[in-house]
Design an enzyme around this catalytic site. Sequence first.
Site, mmCIF file in Angstrom:
data_model
loop_
_atom_site.group_PDB
_atom_site.id
_atom_site.type_symbol
_atom_site.label_atom_id
_atom_site.label_comp_id
_atom_site.label_asym_id
_atom_site.label_seq_id
_atom_site.Cartn_x
_atom_site.Cartn_y
_atom_site.Cartn_z
ATOM 1 N N HIS A 187 18.210 38.740 21.949
ATOM 2 C CA HIS A 187 19.628 39.048 22.118
ATOM 3 C C HIS A 187 19.956 40.509 21.837
ATOM 4 O O HIS A 187 19.327 41.149 21.002
ATOM 5 C CB HIS A 187 20.455 38.173 21.173
ATOM 6 C CG HIS A 187 20.550 36.749 21.641
ATOM 7 N ND1 HIS A 187 21.282 36.386 22.733
ATOM 8 C CD2 HIS A 187 19.980 35.614 21.173
ATOM 9 C CE1 HIS A 187 21.170 35.076 22.917
ATOM 10 N NE2 HIS A 187 20.374 34.583 21.981
ATOM 11 N N LYS A 240 29.661 28.515 22.952
ATOM 12 C CA LYS A 240 29.188 29.821 23.371
ATOM 13 C C LYS A 240 29.051 29.834 24.893
ATOM 14 O O LYS A 240 28.927 30.869 25.507
ATOM 15 C CB LYS A 240 27.818 30.025 22.717
ATOM 16 C CG LYS A 240 27.365 31.443 22.566
ATOM 17 C CD LYS A 240 26.231 31.451 21.529
ATOM 18 C CE LYS A 240 25.334 32.649 21.632
ATOM 19 N NZ LYS A 240 24.244 32.590 20.648
HETATM 20 C C1 LIG Z 1 18.542 25.369 22.771
HETATM 21 C C2 LIG Z 1 18.171 26.552 21.916
HETATM 22 C C3 LIG Z 1 18.221 27.831 22.462
HETATM 23 C C4 LIG Z 1 17.900 28.941 21.673
HETATM 24 N N1 LIG Z 1 17.892 30.171 22.236
HETATM 25 C C5 LIG Z 1 17.558 31.248 21.501
HETATM 26 C C6 LIG Z 1 17.521 32.535 22.109
HETATM 27 O O1 LIG Z 1 17.743 32.673 23.314
HETATM 28 N N2 LIG Z 1 17.255 33.624 21.328
HETATM 29 C C7 LIG Z 1 16.989 33.494 20.004
HETATM 30 O O2 LIG Z 1 16.786 34.503 19.352
HETATM 31 N N3 LIG Z 1 16.948 32.274 19.407
HETATM 32 C C8 LIG Z 1 17.229 31.149 20.139
HETATM 33 N N4 LIG Z 1 17.208 29.912 19.551
HETATM 34 C C9 LIG Z 1 16.819 29.810 18.161
HETATM 35 C C10 LIG Z 1 15.303 29.818 17.959
HETATM 36 O O3 LIG Z 1 14.668 28.952 18.873
HETATM 37 C C11 LIG Z 1 14.983 29.370 16.547
HETATM 38 O O4 LIG Z 1 15.693 30.203 15.678
HETATM 39 C C12 LIG Z 1 13.520 29.463 16.186
HETATM 40 O O5 LIG Z 1 12.703 28.865 17.144
HETATM 41 C C13 LIG Z 1 13.313 28.749 14.862
HETATM 42 O O6 LIG Z 1 11.985 28.825 14.507
HETATM 43 P P1 LIG Z 1 11.436 28.094 13.210
HETATM 44 O O7 LIG Z 1 10.060 28.566 13.042
HETATM 45 O O8 LIG Z 1 12.406 28.267 12.117
HETATM 46 O O9 LIG Z 1 11.511 26.552 13.563
HETATM 47 P P2 LIG Z 1 10.434 25.625 14.261
HETATM 48 O O10 LIG Z 1 9.924 26.236 15.500
HETATM 49 O O11 LIG Z 1 11.019 24.270 14.369
HETATM 50 O O12 LIG Z 1 9.246 25.602 13.243
HETATM 51 C C14 LIG Z 1 9.229 24.775 12.126
HETATM 52 C C15 LIG Z 1 7.923 24.062 12.078
HETATM 53 O O13 LIG Z 1 7.791 23.361 10.859
HETATM 54 C C16 LIG Z 1 7.076 22.200 11.088
HETATM 55 N N5 LIG Z 1 7.324 21.256 10.002
HETATM 56 C C17 LIG Z 1 8.466 20.610 9.713
HETATM 57 N N6 LIG Z 1 8.293 19.794 8.651
HETATM 58 C C18 LIG Z 1 7.025 19.942 8.250
HETATM 59 C C19 LIG Z 1 6.248 19.334 7.222
HETATM 60 N N7 LIG Z 1 6.766 18.435 6.403
HETATM 61 N N8 LIG Z 1 4.962 19.703 7.095
HETATM 62 C C20 LIG Z 1 4.409 20.622 7.938
HETATM 63 N N9 LIG Z 1 5.099 21.203 8.941
HETATM 64 C C21 LIG Z 1 6.393 20.863 9.100
HETATM 65 C C22 LIG Z 1 7.637 21.732 12.401
HETATM 66 O O14 LIG Z 1 6.777 20.820 13.047
HETATM 67 C C23 LIG Z 1 7.802 23.026 13.157
HETATM 68 O O15 LIG Z 1 6.706 23.336 13.990
HETATM 69 C C24 LIG Z 1 17.520 28.777 20.326
HETATM 70 C C25 LIG Z 1 17.456 27.497 19.797
HETATM 71 C C26 LIG Z 1 17.760 26.389 20.572
HETATM 72 C C27 LIG Z 1 17.634 25.038 20.005
#
Ligand SMILES: Cc1cc2nc3c(=O)[nH]c(=O)nc-3n(C[C@H](O)[C@H](O)[C@H](O)COP(=O)(O)OP(=O)(O)OC[C@H]3O[C@@H](n4cnc5c(N)ncnc54)[C@H](O)[C@@H]3O)c2cc1C
Lengths: 418, 511
Positions: free
Chosen positions: B52, B253
């Site tokens: 973004h 949004k």
């Molecule tokens: C529809 C949508 C559109 C989006 N578009 C954008 C965009 O255009 N630009 C942008 O900047 N952001 C965007 N986002 C936000 C972005 O996708 C997220 O902020 C980011 O992917 C989050 O990453 P994460 O690593 O926190 O979560 P995750 O990718 O969910 O990683 C967390 C991981 O933890 C693991 N986990 C959970 N519990 C346990 C456990 N007990 N033991 C071991 N592992 C576990 C899960 O399996 C998972 O793989 C969007 C989100 C959505 C839903």
Amino acid sequence: MKKKVDAVIIGAGPAGMAAAVSLRENGIKNILLVDREPVAGGILQQCIHNGFGVHHFKEELTGPEYAERYIDQINKNKIDLWLDSCVIDIEKNQDDTKTVVVLSKERGINYINTKAVVLAMGCRERNRGNINIPGSRPAGIMTAGTAQKLVNIYGYLPGKEVVILGSGDIGLIMARRMTWEGANVKAVIELQSYPGGLNRNIVQCLNDFDIPLYLSHTISNISGNDRIEEVEVSPLDENFEAIKSKSFNLKCDTLLLSVGLIPENELSIKIGVKLDPVTRGAYVDKNLMTIVPGIFSCGNVLQVHDLVDFVSEEAKICGASVAKYINNKLEKSKEIPLQKRNLVRYVLPSKVEIGKPALLSLRPMHPAKNMTLTVKTNSSVELFKRKYKNIFPSIMLRINIDVVPEDTEFVEIKFEKE
Amino acid sequence: MIDKYDVIIIGAGVIGAAIARELSRYHLSVAVLEKEIDVSFGVSKANSGIIHGGFHAPPDTLKGKLVVPGNRKFDRLCEELDFPFERNGELMVAFSEDEISTLQFYYDRGKKNNVPYLEIIGKERLLELEPNLNPDVECALYAPSAGVICPYEYCFALIENAKQNGVNVITGEKVIELKKNAGIFEIKTEKNNKYSALYIVNAAGLFADEIARMVGITNFKIVPRKGEEYLLDRRVGKLVKRVIFPCPTKKSKGMLIIPTVDGPVMVGPTALDIEDKVDFSTTRDGLKTVFNHAQKLVPSIRSTDAITSFVGLRPAATSNYSIISKFFSIIKSFTGTKPEYIDGDFIIGRTTVSGFINAAGIQSPGLTASPIIAEHISDALLKDGLKLEKNPAFNPIRKRKVKHLRSILDEKNFSEVEKLVKENKKYSNLVCRCENVTEAEIVAAIKMGHTTLDGIKFATRAGTGRCQAGFCTTRILDLIHQETGIPVEQITKKGPGSEIVLTPLRKGRDG
Ligand SMILES: Cc1cc2nc3c(=O)[nH]c(=O)nc-3n(C[C@H](O)[C@H](O)[C@H](O)COP(=O)(O)OP(=O)(O)OC[C@H]3O[C@@H](n4cnc5c(N)ncnc54)[C@H](O)[C@@H]3O)c2cc1C
Ligand SMILES: Cc1cc2nc3c(=O)[nH]c(=O)nc-3n(C[C@H](O)[C@H](O)[C@H](O)COP(=O)(O)OP(=O)(O)OC[C@H]3O[C@@H](n4cnc5c(N)ncnc54)[C@H](O)[C@@H]3O)c2cc1C
């Protein structure tokens, strides 16, 4: 590698093979037949059921047996056949020849310069994304054709508790096939108020096994996280909206989709071929040439056929026209539009030639009883008339019409109630 | 036996991956535990892939503060890690007087967030930039610094680079117990494996609240917000060059038109608060909403051009007491009702439990902010007493193992194809015919550890095209079996329980 030929035939299914053989019979020797699969035969190789060739060979063959007959002719005629070879691009050259780009497992990348191209790429199946079924996205959802390939060629059963969406022939045949392999086929669900496949398949594949067919129903939701667990089935109102209050659930571990075929015309579009929005096949003239000179089309990529016999017939005509084109003998006479009216879903070709008879393929919009099909000129000269007790969209009609008289401006084809 | 580490990161989404790579710059023993069979299988696999520009989030939130610094890191990251990234810009378009004042509001907000080269452009220039837009548009807010990436390839690249630099990444390892004992964190996983660490980074996405709760932190709750997106056929072409936003309303949004970095156009996402963290179902309403909105922006978009759809769940954090108490009703010692965090903002940094660091509630723009979040986490670890000693052997470079044939074909660079085929014959065997993915690419992905159909799909795009894997499924099953020896009936779509075929009917092939 670079190579120069008179014709490249894309796809070695029944259409491509028949076109190649026909080209040979018409004296064209320097041709190349390519297919991306490791064996020739196209979709026939996975159709191990009977019912092929009744018209053409006057006997009932399985798909692979039907294919074998043509593979023999390909071999006998020493036609150059490249397998595991995919056409990835076609380009027009300044001198009206085309360059076909082939990526081949054995031969790497190749540029084939050719005078003519026969498009014989067949169809792919509509999938879930094309029809947007709501719900989760677990494993266990696949097209009936993929399941057919898994069972018949790879020897794996995709699941045991099966629901089939769509009553197209592949779905019906897979209902029987999965039952034979020990699966429990719970239902076939059809959006329309009539079945999509041939009547003989309804009888032999569903009725004989007591598999229920729900007409005017759809799957309105899919659930299950890792693997599909359940589908929600809803009846449809007259606007094809699901009546959720009357829905019921079916537990299953597999959902097969038999919701139609889409001609594989992406290559064709790339080179400027125009498609009929109804058939999604190319607009062709009576020589089966597309609007791009030198590019021809036949078989399922032109129109979805229910009988392979007609595919072979169409491809044979196509091969003969291509031969004429290569020899600069394709006379371009005066063509006039063929207009579809009442109940005619599509008719092919879209034009007929003055002073010549013609072979037409067509399908009706929906099933109907006691209909008369007529073909008339704008001055009401009758070129064809036949009564049909029953017509079905699942059965393609092939008709021969009389010589189109001079001074005709257009020809009309329509069904009428008696 | 217990595996001991300095730091254990829970979760291998883009956030856990970015943190893992950041920590691999130092002399530390680091492990990442991921419950899914592959990395990037959580929120990070299903999002819009936009880096973004940064005018959406309020300046007083972490989201607003971190989005621009995150965005800036991507040129260098892309150079180092070799993932697809394109700075194509984003446009927020206005159709009415009201919307024009909304643009002005976001312009001011963008300025406060330090968005570079931000401007409001008039109708003429707008339609020149994007001729397929609805001709009724009036003007647009233009942030040329925005871009698009392939989110999973970014995550894979981070993980591969972290591994290269010594991080241990363990997938299929779900943390079910986490305790702090005599200053050391002890972890038990579902497979009954035990790990211990001096520090824990909670990057568990949708489940970060549940991880936090294991150590007694109950001041936030993750509420999933569902977003449906629809991918259009590549044949439709690039309808737009830049990401197109409508003006946001109080409710939403709005739906975007996203020219993905891989080529096809994507539309979405919807936004709906839900309770179920594993509800990945699309709906009829979602489909209608997405296409109605999208058509207002670009009238030629058709729902019949959709080839597939997916759902992403945004891990939105709330510290609203009434919501938390609904879920965590058994907790007696809940202190106070004043929310500790701004609703919906990132929750990053140290906690009341020393050594336990949160990277939670990372919803959009989490992808964009990920590189800077990773730096904040290493700072928090430092503040909590972890020694960060630079590892001179750190290698920031990760190269993609094999090139994608498709991108070379797109450029019609046939001589390059010839060269590739000469070097590696597997390049001439096309496995996915819609996206032109070859055996060379599939085998490389399998060798990197992607052994599910979804994993291979994310790593190579095989199966993402118009036939939706009808053609390549059997071929990929064969290749996985060939390369790994896994019996075909045990190969899955996305982990145990999602097997593709159930039973072999007979031995071998019988044509
Ligand atoms: C529809 C949508 C559109 C989006 N578009 C954008 C965009 O255009 N630009 C942008 O900047 N952001 C965007 N986002 C936000 C972005 O996708 C997220 O902020 C980011 O992917 C989050 O990453 P994460 O690593 O926190 O979560 P995750 O990718 O969910 O990683 C967390 C991981 O933890 C693991 N986990 C959970 N519990 C346990 C456990 N007990 N033991 C071991 N592992 C576990 C899960 O399996 C998972 O793989 C969007 C989100 C959505 C839903
Ligand atoms: C499940 C099923 C059951 C059927 N049952 C019957 C029946 O009982 N009786 C009957 O008469 N008919 C039946 N049919 C109909 C008949 O089989 C088809 O109409 C016929 O096979 C179509 O032939 P085709 O050559 O046009 O296409 P296909 O058989 O599909 O062949 C097309 C070929 O083109 C190749 N190709 C495509 N694109 C490329 C490219 N870019 N480069 C290289 N190669 C390419 C493909 O690999 C394929 O081999 C059935 C069809 C199906 C699907």
